[in-house]
Design a protein around this motif. Structure first.
Motif, mmCIF file in Angstrom:
data_model
loop_
_atom_site.group_PDB
_atom_site.id
_atom_site.type_symbol
_atom_site.label_atom_id
_atom_site.label_comp_id
_atom_site.label_asym_id
_atom_site.label_seq_id
_atom_site.Cartn_x
_atom_site.Cartn_y
_atom_site.Cartn_z
ATOM 1 N N SER B 288 -6.536 0.796 2.307
ATOM 2 C CA SER B 288 -5.521 -0.026 2.966
ATOM 3 C C SER B 288 -4.718 0.444 4.234
ATOM 4 C CB SER B 288 -4.217 -0.149 1.920
ATOM 5 O OG SER B 288 -3.644 1.085 1.723
ATOM 6 N N TYR B 289 -4.224 0.011 5.042
ATOM 7 C CA TYR B 289 -3.479 0.561 6.092
ATOM 8 C C TYR B 289 -2.340 -0.184 6.435
ATOM 9 C CZ TYR B 289 -5.522 -3.888 7.652
ATOM 10 O OH TYR B 289 -6.087 -5.250 7.686
ATOM 11 N N SER B 293 -0.273 -0.339 2.910
ATOM 12 C CA SER B 293 -0.708 0.864 2.123
ATOM 13 C C SER B 293 0.559 1.484 1.241
ATOM 14 C CB SER B 293 -0.956 2.074 3.020
ATOM 15 O OG SER B 293 0.007 2.311 3.712
ATOM 16 N N LYS B 312 -7.157 6.806 -3.246
ATOM 17 C CA LYS B 312 -6.430 6.119 -2.570
ATOM 18 C C LYS B 312 -7.237 6.659 -0.969
ATOM 19 C CE LYS B 312 -2.252 6.751 -0.009
ATOM 20 N NZ LYS B 312 -0.769 7.280 -0.018
ATOM 21 N N ARG B 314 -6.173 5.738 2.731
ATOM 22 C CA ARG B 314 -5.525 4.686 3.744
ATOM 23 C C ARG B 314 -6.168 5.301 5.201
ATOM 24 N NH1 ARG B 314 -0.577 5.758 7.378
ATOM 25 N NH2 ARG B 314 -0.267 7.775 6.486
#
Lengths: 295, 387
Positions: B288-289, B293, B312, B314
């Motif tokens: 994610s970003y 995130s 995770k 990111r």
């Protein structure tokens, strides 16, 4: 009388405008009879006469036949995107106010796709010298109607004649706030060079329109002859009227061309106004923009 | 070199992401911005307009984003570090000049505080749907760098990084915020100027007669000169040779455009920044970003509480996409879960890099809010059961 070879080349005599040109890029792309080269010659002569420091001079062009000027002058020169020469030049001037910044572009580039930037730069009175070579048509792309094409002219996109009213560029830029507005044709080489020199003496938004032939597309399609015929037309149909109200200098297909210096007035330029406002509002908190140059 | 202390507001602040971005730009040495008002990005330039005359510099509000995005480039060639700030509709208008910056190798920063689209969409609400536009929005082949902050602190830190990368590679850098990060107020610590590294311009030291504006050596990035220094150089958006002269042949095109790509691609692993957590032994990795995130963190934590092995990753650098990292992970994990505030953009890159070795699960959201962590958790559970 036959031309006598006096050995100028051997004696190292060069054309006086040669130092302003990128000779290694010749031949240029412009057609026989095109007026753009003539305007560049006038520009170079104006630089010589004005003794402008070439190192502090930058030239910015947009896209089109006139947009190619940037590539032929031996200056810091920027060939930007279509219509955006003026905002690019604005950034250049604001970042380095010591530069003399010239915008050299065509009528379609400056007044159609770039029309919004033209009026806002005039409104702000950014210290730019704009040379607008107006050949009344989109030439690079093959002769389409421009906002400057006079009514009833035939173009590739108005094959039955144009019917849109055309822009009267001196009127437009005067209304928007330009401090110097002149128009010449490529027949008026001395007057044009003098006007360019005068524009360099002005601080603020200066605009010089140069009516210029496009024998390949505009003149041919409108049965106006070749480059020489166009010079005759410019000579016979141009009327010099300095100070003419710009509302009266609109162009028609084969009618009179009013030329001259129409506007020469003074009002503070953008950077002068900006600085004054900051000094007034911020007092000692105002920090003069140093040289922005980041090493 | 170290930051110019005049631009550094050292101290502990409670400010939003937009304001932090502005302070990052000032700390990085930006002394010029051109902008056009657009929600939710305007606060960046509002702060810049207030701050810059007390620091020594210029802000100009232009007539539109077309103008803003090229005015800043004029300023760069005049010697300034410069940027512009916008959001979706304005970003669309700026695409032409992202291409111009790529082609002319003008170092600059474009900040995009993303909102819902397409078109006017959701002016005041978040999305992350400009990620592909940031990479591909202008015509032709080119490479850019894009960074994604997920907090006001990162809006400060990474804006400096964005300017530094722009100077190092002479590319336009996209600073891909989102409305939530832009308007979220948190603690932002601004260090002393002598603790901030700033990348100087790659200014040429060559003599005028030896200088070719687009000649490069080993690292594929040419040296720059500024207008007014006597180099009398030419810059064009046309395909050009080392002299900067137009040269429209397939050979020159090939050499130029490949270099414009390769100068960034070859440095992908060096540019790549990501935050990783518990990737070792993970079955599922959530990629994610930006704001997503932080929402995903909740889903990850709950999944771990339930005994799932969830890693995770990111993305801080979105472009160039850190595909080697995904490729390595794909050999180790069962699946990737990719939540983002769009209907599937960066997930395609994850899927491409995974190349079938691990499954890829999008968690899409059309924008206007953030995910409910439950939605992400549900997909993590589903992914952890895949074979």
């Amino acid at each position: 009388m036959p031309v006598k070879d006096v050995g100028l080349v051997d004696q190292g005599v060069v054309n006086p405008v040669e130092p302003f040109l990128r000779s290694d890029r010749m031949p240029h792309i412009w057609c026989p009879g095109c007026g753009i080269g003539t305007t560049v010659n006038c520009f170079a002569r104006a630089l010589i006469e004005s003794k402008i420091d070439l190192q502090s001079l930058a030239l910015v062009s947009g896209i089109g036949c006139t947009g190619r000027v940037a590539g032929y002058v031996k200056l810091d020169s920027f060939h930007t995107t279509h219509g955006r020469a003026i905002p690019f030049a604005t950034g250049l001037k604001l970042a380095n106010p010591k530069l003399n910044v010239v915008v050299y572009s065509g009528d379609g580039d400056l007044s159609a796709i770039g029309g919004n930037h033209l009026i806002h730069a005039a409104r702000r009175n950014i210290d730019l010298k704009v040379i607008c070579v107006n050949n009344l048509i989109y030439a690079m792309t093959g002769g389409q109607t421009a906002p400057t094409t006079p009514g009833h002219a035939t173009t590739s996109t108005n094959p039955y004649g144009t019917f849109e009213p055309a822009f009267n560029l001196p009127h437009l830029v005067e209304a928007a706030g330009a401090v110097y507005v002149a128009r010449w044709t490529t027949f008026h080489v001395r007057q044009l060079a003098r006007s360019i020199g005068e524009a360099f003496q002005k601080k603020g938004f200066s605009f010089i329109e140069v009516i210029s032939p496009c024998p390949t597309l505009y003149q041919r399609r409108n049965k106006m002859g070749d480059g020489l015929d166009t010079m005759k037309y410019y000579k016979e149909q141009s009327k010099t009227r300095h100070g003419a109200p710009t509302s009266e200098v609109g162009l028609t297909l084969k009618g009179e061309i009013i030329v001259g210096k129409f506007v020469d007035r003074d009002r503070p330029d953008y950077q002068t106004m900006m600085r004054a406002q900051y000094v007034e509002a911020l007092g000692e908190r105002f920090v003069e923009a140093p040289e922005m140059v980041c090493s | 070199m170290k930051a110019d202390p005049r631009g550094v507001l050292t101290g502990v602040h409670f400010i939003d992401g937009d304001h932090a971005c502005c302070e990052g730009a000032l700390a990085a040495g930006a002394r010029f911005a051109a902008g056009y008002p657009i929600t939710p990005s305007t606060e960046v330039v509002e702060r810049f307009a207030a701050r810059v005359p007390t620091v020594g510099g210029t802000f100009i509000q232009m007539e539109d984003e077309l103008a803003a995005s090229i005015t800043l480039q004029g300023a760069v060639w005049g010697g300034a570090k410069a940027f512009t700030v916008t959001s979706g509709p304005g970003f669309s208008l700026m695409m032409e000049h992202i291409g111009y910056a790529a082609m002319t190798e003008t170092p600059c920063v474009f900040v995009d505080v993303q909102r819902g689209g397409p078109s006017t969409g959701l002016p005041t609400l978040p999305a992350q749907a400009d990620m592909m536009q940031a990479r591909w929005g202008s015509h032709g082949d080119y490479e850019i760098i894009a960074l994604c902050p997920n907090s006001p602190q990162e809006c400060f830190d990474l804006t400096i990084k964005a300017f530094n990368l722009a100077e190092e590679f002479r590319v336009p850098v996209m600073f891909m915020m989102d409305e939530v990060v832009g308007h979220m107020t948190e603690k932002v610590v601004i260090p002393p100027a002598d603790e901030i590294e700033v990348t100087p311009r790659r200014h040429t030291h060559k003599a005028v007669e030896d200088y070719l504006p687009y000649q490069t050596n080993g690292d594929m990035v040419p040296e720059m000169a500024h207008a007014g220094e006597g180099y009398r150089f030419h810059v064009t958006g046309l395909t050009h040779d080392e002299r900067g002269y137009p040269n429209m042949t397939p050979q020159t095109q090939d050499k130029l455009v490949r270099r414009l790509q390769n100068k960034v691609r070859a440095a992908t692993d060096r540019i790549a920044m990501f935050e990783e957590e518990q990737l070792e032994g993970a079955d599922v990795v959530v990629v994610s970003y930006g704001i997503t995130s932080r929402v995903a963190q909740r889903a990850i934590d709950v999944a771990r509480e339930r005994g799932m092995r969830v890693g995770k990753l990111r993305l801080i650098t979105a472009w160039p996409f850190p595909e080697n990292k995904i490729r390595e992970l794909a050999a180790e994990v069962k699946a990737f879960v990719v939540p983002e505030l769009n209907l599937g953009q960066m997930v395609r890159e994850v899927e491409r890099a995974a190349d079938g070795r691990a499954k890829t699960y999008p968690v899409s959201h059309a924008g206007g809010g953030v995910h409910n962590p439950e939605e992400i958790l549900r997909v993590i559970v589903e992914a952890s059961r895949c074979r």
